[in-house]
Design a protein around this motif. Sequence first.
Motif, mmCIF file in Angstrom:
data_model
loop_
_atom_site.group_PDB
_atom_site.id
_atom_site.type_symbol
_atom_site.label_atom_id
_atom_site.label_comp_id
_atom_site.label_asym_id
_atom_site.label_seq_id
_atom_site.Cartn_x
_atom_site.Cartn_y
_atom_site.Cartn_z
ATOM 1 N N GLU A 20 0.835 -1.208 0.000
ATOM 2 C CA GLU A 20 0.000 0.000 0.000
ATOM 3 C C GLU A 20 0.866 1.252 0.000
ATOM 4 N N ARG A 21 1.950 1.245 0.768
ATOM 5 C CA ARG A 21 2.845 2.415 0.788
ATOM 6 C C ARG A 21 3.485 2.631 -0.575
ATOM 7 N N GLU A 22 3.942 1.555 -1.211
ATOM 8 C CA GLU A 22 4.576 1.683 -2.525
ATOM 9 C C GLU A 22 3.593 2.253 -3.543
ATOM 10 N N ARG A 23 2.337 1.867 -3.449
ATOM 11 C CA ARG A 23 1.334 2.440 -4.357
ATOM 12 C C ARG A 23 1.138 3.923 -4.071
ATOM 13 N N ARG A 24 1.084 4.290 -2.794
ATOM 14 C CA ARG A 24 0.933 5.707 -2.451
ATOM 15 C C ARG A 24 2.096 6.530 -2.994
ATOM 16 N N LEU A 25 3.305 6.020 -2.806
ATOM 17 C CA LEU A 25 4.487 6.745 -3.276
ATOM 18 C C LEU A 25 4.490 6.876 -4.800
ATOM 19 N N THR A 26 4.124 5.805 -5.485
ATOM 20 C CA THR A 26 4.070 5.849 -6.945
ATOM 21 C C THR A 26 3.026 6.842 -7.415
ATOM 22 N N TYR A 27 1.876 6.842 -6.751
ATOM 23 C CA TYR A 27 0.820 7.804 -7.093
ATOM 24 C C TYR A 27 1.336 9.239 -6.883
ATOM 25 N N GLY A 28 1.985 9.456 -5.773
ATOM 26 C CA GLY A 28 2.494 10.794 -5.492
ATOM 27 C C GLY A 28 3.449 11.281 -6.561
ATOM 28 N N ARG A 29 4.358 10.409 -6.982
ATOM 29 C CA ARG A 29 5.291 10.792 -8.047
ATOM 30 C C ARG A 29 4.551 11.022 -9.363
ATOM 31 N N LEU A 30 3.526 10.214 -9.630
ATOM 32 C CA LEU A 30 2.763 10.354 -10.881
ATOM 33 C C LEU A 30 2.129 11.740 -10.983
ATOM 34 N N ILE A 31 1.631 12.254 -9.860
ATOM 35 C CA ILE A 31 0.982 13.568 -9.906
ATOM 36 C C ILE A 31 1.969 14.709 -9.672
ATOM 37 N N GLY A 32 3.269 14.389 -9.621
ATOM 38 C CA GLY A 32 4.279 15.437 -9.590
ATOM 39 C C GLY A 32 4.809 15.834 -8.235
ATOM 40 N N ARG A 33 4.492 15.079 -7.193
ATOM 41 C CA ARG A 33 5.017 15.427 -5.865
ATOM 42 C C ARG A 33 6.473 14.987 -5.744
ATOM 43 N N SER A 34 7.247 15.739 -4.976
ATOM 44 C CA SER A 34 8.665 15.429 -4.819
ATOM 45 C C SER A 34 8.854 14.279 -3.834
ATOM 46 N N GLN A 35 10.009 13.627 -3.947
ATOM 47 C CA GLN A 35 10.324 12.561 -3.002
ATOM 48 C C GLN A 35 10.447 13.101 -1.575
ATOM 49 N N LEU A 36 10.933 14.325 -1.421
ATOM 50 C CA LEU A 36 11.045 14.916 -0.085
ATOM 51 C C LEU A 36 9.673 15.120 0.551
ATOM 52 N N ASP A 37 8.721 15.621 -0.231
ATOM 53 C CA ASP A 37 7.357 15.806 0.286
ATOM 54 C C ASP A 37 6.755 14.467 0.695
ATOM 55 N N LEU A 38 6.944 13.456 -0.146
ATOM 56 C CA LEU A 38 6.390 12.138 0.154
ATOM 57 C C LEU A 38 7.043 11.537 1.389
ATOM 58 N N ALA A 39 8.352 11.765 1.532
ATOM 59 C CA ALA A 39 9.059 11.259 2.713
ATOM 60 C C ALA A 39 8.505 11.890 3.989
ATOM 61 N N ASP A 40 8.290 13.200 3.968
ATOM 62 C CA ASP A 40 7.728 13.890 5.130
ATOM 63 C C ASP A 40 6.345 13.339 5.470
ATOM 64 N N GLU A 41 5.542 13.114 4.454
ATOM 65 C CA GLU A 41 4.180 12.617 4.681
ATOM 66 C C GLU A 41 4.184 11.205 5.259
ATOM 67 N N GLU A 42 5.112 10.375 4.794
ATOM 68 C CA GLU A 42 5.177 8.982 5.249
ATOM 69 C C GLU A 42 5.977 8.816 6.541
ATOM 70 N N GLY A 43 6.699 9.854 6.940
ATOM 71 C CA GLY A 43 7.515 9.754 8.142
ATOM 72 C C GLY A 43 8.768 8.913 7.940
ATOM 73 N N ILE A 44 9.312 8.969 6.725
ATOM 74 C CA ILE A 44 10.531 8.224 6.397
ATOM 75 C C ILE A 44 11.509 9.175 5.715
ATOM 76 N N THR A 45 12.687 8.681 5.377
ATOM 77 C CA THR A 45 13.692 9.520 4.724
ATOM 78 C C THR A 45 13.515 9.498 3.214
ATOM 79 N N GLN A 46 14.087 10.530 2.558
ATOM 80 C CA GLN A 46 14.025 10.573 1.095
ATOM 81 C C GLN A 46 14.724 9.373 0.450
#
Length: 214
Positions: A161-187
Amino acid sequence: MVIAVVADIVGSRKLDDRSAAQRVLDKTIALVEQDIPLASQPLTPTVGDEQQGVYRRLEDALISLLMIQLRLPDGVGFRFGVGIGAVSSVESVHRELADGPGWYAAREAIETVHAKEGRTVPRSRTWIVGAPGQDEVMESTIAASNAYLLVRDELVGAMSERERRLTYGRLIGRSQLDLADEEGITQPSVSKSLRNAGSTAILDGVVALRGGTS
């Protein structure tokens, strides 16, 4: 050309709370259309566990359906039958009824998904069928697209589920840093998850569908 889509819920009879699942599906479809609006008629519940939607272009449908797959949480999923052909409506005292060769093709397509899922390709979720009368170019496009979908569904179906969320985030143009902050993990952890899940192939496929190059 019109793209008709019939979707049904995977394992709908086994869901503990069918109403809650429908709310998740409705919210997901709305969020996808908000992030990248592609449907001329977004997927809408019709009867039972079925939904119907319409797209103007095949590539729009394929991108939108991928986004829905990525955005849905574990435990709730769709199968998609994609039909290429004319669509119409039949007047009824209750409501307009979807009709036409595009819808017949979409139903044939979802029956194919059921068959593949139940036999040799359990992660199959999407298939395309053209209504009679397609030219050679469209027939080739459908064949190539189905080959792509078999591999795409396998990759997405293997993701957490996390991998799908991250892939979706990148698809819509979100940065890896933003996604890391949202997931509580590192870039670097985001980058590793995307790499291990095969997300780059999925994202490059979206670029190709849009007519670009990565």
